[in-house]
Design a protein around this motif. Structure first.
Motif, mmCIF file in Angstrom:
data_model
loop_
_atom_site.group_PDB
_atom_site.id
_atom_site.type_symbol
_atom_site.label_atom_id
_atom_site.label_comp_id
_atom_site.label_asym_id
_atom_site.label_seq_id
_atom_site.Cartn_x
_atom_site.Cartn_y
_atom_site.Cartn_z
ATOM 1 N N ASP A 190 -22.582 -3.961 0.021
ATOM 2 C CA ASP A 190 -21.321 -3.587 0.659
ATOM 3 C C ASP A 190 -21.494 -2.587 1.807
ATOM 4 O OD1 ASP A 190 -20.021 -5.162 -1.338
ATOM 5 O OD2 ASP A 190 -20.196 -3.485 -2.723
ATOM 6 N N MET A 205 -22.005 0.015 -11.243
ATOM 7 C CA MET A 205 -22.015 0.772 -9.984
ATOM 8 C C MET A 205 -21.272 2.086 -10.191
ATOM 9 S SD MET A 205 -21.004 -2.644 -7.818
ATOM 10 C CE MET A 205 -21.168 -2.026 -6.173
ATOM 11 N N ASP A 249 -11.846 -2.983 -1.717
ATOM 12 C CA ASP A 249 -12.475 -3.232 -0.419
ATOM 13 C C ASP A 249 -11.643 -2.740 0.765
ATOM 14 O OD1 ASP A 249 -14.340 -4.358 -2.026
ATOM 15 O OD2 ASP A 249 -14.174 -6.391 -1.250
ATOM 16 N N HIS A 301 -20.757 -9.083 2.046
ATOM 17 C CA HIS A 301 -19.757 -8.096 2.490
ATOM 18 C C HIS A 301 -20.090 -7.676 3.914
ATOM 19 C CE1 HIS A 301 -16.658 -5.048 1.345
ATOM 20 N NE2 HIS A 301 -17.099 -4.566 2.483
ATOM 21 N N ARG A 354 -28.246 -6.355 -5.468
ATOM 22 C CA ARG A 354 -28.214 -6.839 -4.081
ATOM 23 C C ARG A 354 -28.924 -5.865 -3.141
ATOM 24 N NH1 ARG A 354 -21.876 -7.057 -4.675
ATOM 25 N NH2 ARG A 354 -22.475 -5.164 -5.801
HETATM 26 O O1 FUB Z 1 -19.784 -4.760 -4.859
HETATM 27 C C1 FUB Z 1 -18.657 -4.963 -5.670
HETATM 28 C C2 FUB Z 1 -17.733 -5.953 -5.050
HETATM 29 O O2 FUB Z 1 -18.435 -7.177 -4.815
HETATM 30 C C3 FUB Z 1 -17.212 -5.543 -3.696
HETATM 31 O O3 FUB Z 1 -16.128 -4.688 -3.774
HETATM 32 C C4 FUB Z 1 -16.938 -6.881 -3.097
HETATM 33 O O4 FUB Z 1 -16.732 -6.840 -1.708
HETATM 34 C C5 FUB Z 1 -18.156 -7.651 -3.516
HETATM 35 O O5 FUB Z 1 -19.260 -7.368 -2.694
#
Ligand code: FUB
Length: 305
Positions: A17, A45, A134, A251, A278
């Motif tokens: 992201d 996360m 987002d 993203h 990622r």
């Molecule tokens: O990284 C978590 C979520 O997955 C993000 O908020 C989205 O944009 C997607 O990348």
């Protein structure tokens, strides 16, 4: 010393992201952080990271600059952020899962682009649903700031000058999710718009870049984009900006820096990569004379500037 930065540009932890912000001669890059160890086999996360560069090759790691433990009302999901400067202060907009509720947008404030950021104490946007993720923020030439966000619907608020509240009279505006605006796709609105909007203006044209789902059976995310002559639309779909990749999500984060245009994205290319592990990458691209952008390929890396 190398004149080239290979993708992924961050290799010691998993990041996703990407959200670039240019201040004077420095590009700051805010990212999310995928933990190595997953909880419940889902996105795990807990904090946001910041990196900076002056030449696209040499990067400084500023480490953790904000996290769930700094937000008393947040439970999990430190998802895709964006930072912006106004009057010498820095505002980091961050989606999180609110304790006992859905997703909401937090704001961290700092006097420095590299933090530490301090939570304003309550959600900025909290509709009590799962759509409030987002955030993408932009301040127009007339001083009006816009915060767009959302999955599966694109919505926006008009931020007040303080950047930590919005025009309650206008409220949360739902953008009409039409094929003319976002293309035909397979996400819940029937358009290709999925999530991860990135809103900006260039040469008088407003851009809405987004992660989307092409028509068909379950697809991985690609990037699409739409443009408008106005900050609040109507949006006109312009096509695919980056083809879908092997990773379920992607993203976009876009900026101009020292005469070059960059598209940041993420893949699952690092060793051990997965949809929950990622890594952030970057590609240089150019605009056509009419402001359109040809499809940008995922690439090996970028040159020093
Ligand atoms: O990284 C978590 C979520 O997955 C993000 O908020 C989205 O944009 C997607 O990348």
């Amino acid at each position: 010393m190398s004149d080239y930065r290979k993708n992924p540009i961050i290799t010691d932890i998993y990041t996703a992201d990407p959200a670039p912000m240019v201040v004077k001669d420095t590009l700051y890059l805010y990212t999310t952080h995928d933990e190595d160890e997953l909880v419940d086999n889902f996105y795990t996360m807990v904090d946001w990271r910041c990196y900076s560069t002056k030449d696209m090759v040499n990067w400084i790691d500023h480490g953790r600059i904000f996290g769930l433990s700094d937000i008393e009302w947040a439970e999990t999901r430190a998802w895709a952020p964006q930072c912006i400067e106004r009057n010498g202060r820095f505002y980091l907009y961050c989606p999180v899962k609110k304790t006992g509720s859905g997703m909401a947008i937090a704001v961290g404030v700092s006097d420095s682009p590299t933090g530490p950021f301090k939570d304003i104490g309550h959600p900025l946007v909290d509709e009590g649903d799962w759509n409030d993720i987002d955030p993408t923020v932009f301040i127009d030439d007339d001083g009006q700031a816009y915060l767009y966000f959302g999955n599966p619907e694109l919505r926006y608020v008009l931020l007040n000058e303080d950047m930590v509240s919005f025009d309650e009279k206008v409220g949360v505006v739902k953008v009409p999710m039409t094929e003319a605006s976002f293309g035909k796709g397979s996400h819940m609105t029937g358009t290709s718009y999925g999530e991860g909007p990135w809103f900006y203006k260039r040469n008088g044209l407003y851009y809405m870049v987004f992660a989307g789902f092409a028509p068909g059976e379950r697809r991985n995310e690609h990037f699409g984009y739409a443009t408008s002559s106005f900050a609040t639309g109507p949006w006109k779909y312009k096509g695919v900006l980056m083809e879908e990749g092997p990773c379920f999500t992607n993203h976009p984060g876009i900026c101009d820096f020292k005469g070059h245009s960059y598209l940041f994205y993420h893949t699952d290319e690092l060793p051990g990569g997965s949809l929950f592990h990622r890594s952030v990458c970057v590609a240089e691209f150019t605009y056509n004379e009419d402001g359109t952008i040809d499809t940008v390929s995922k690439c090996d890396g970028v040159k020093k500037i």
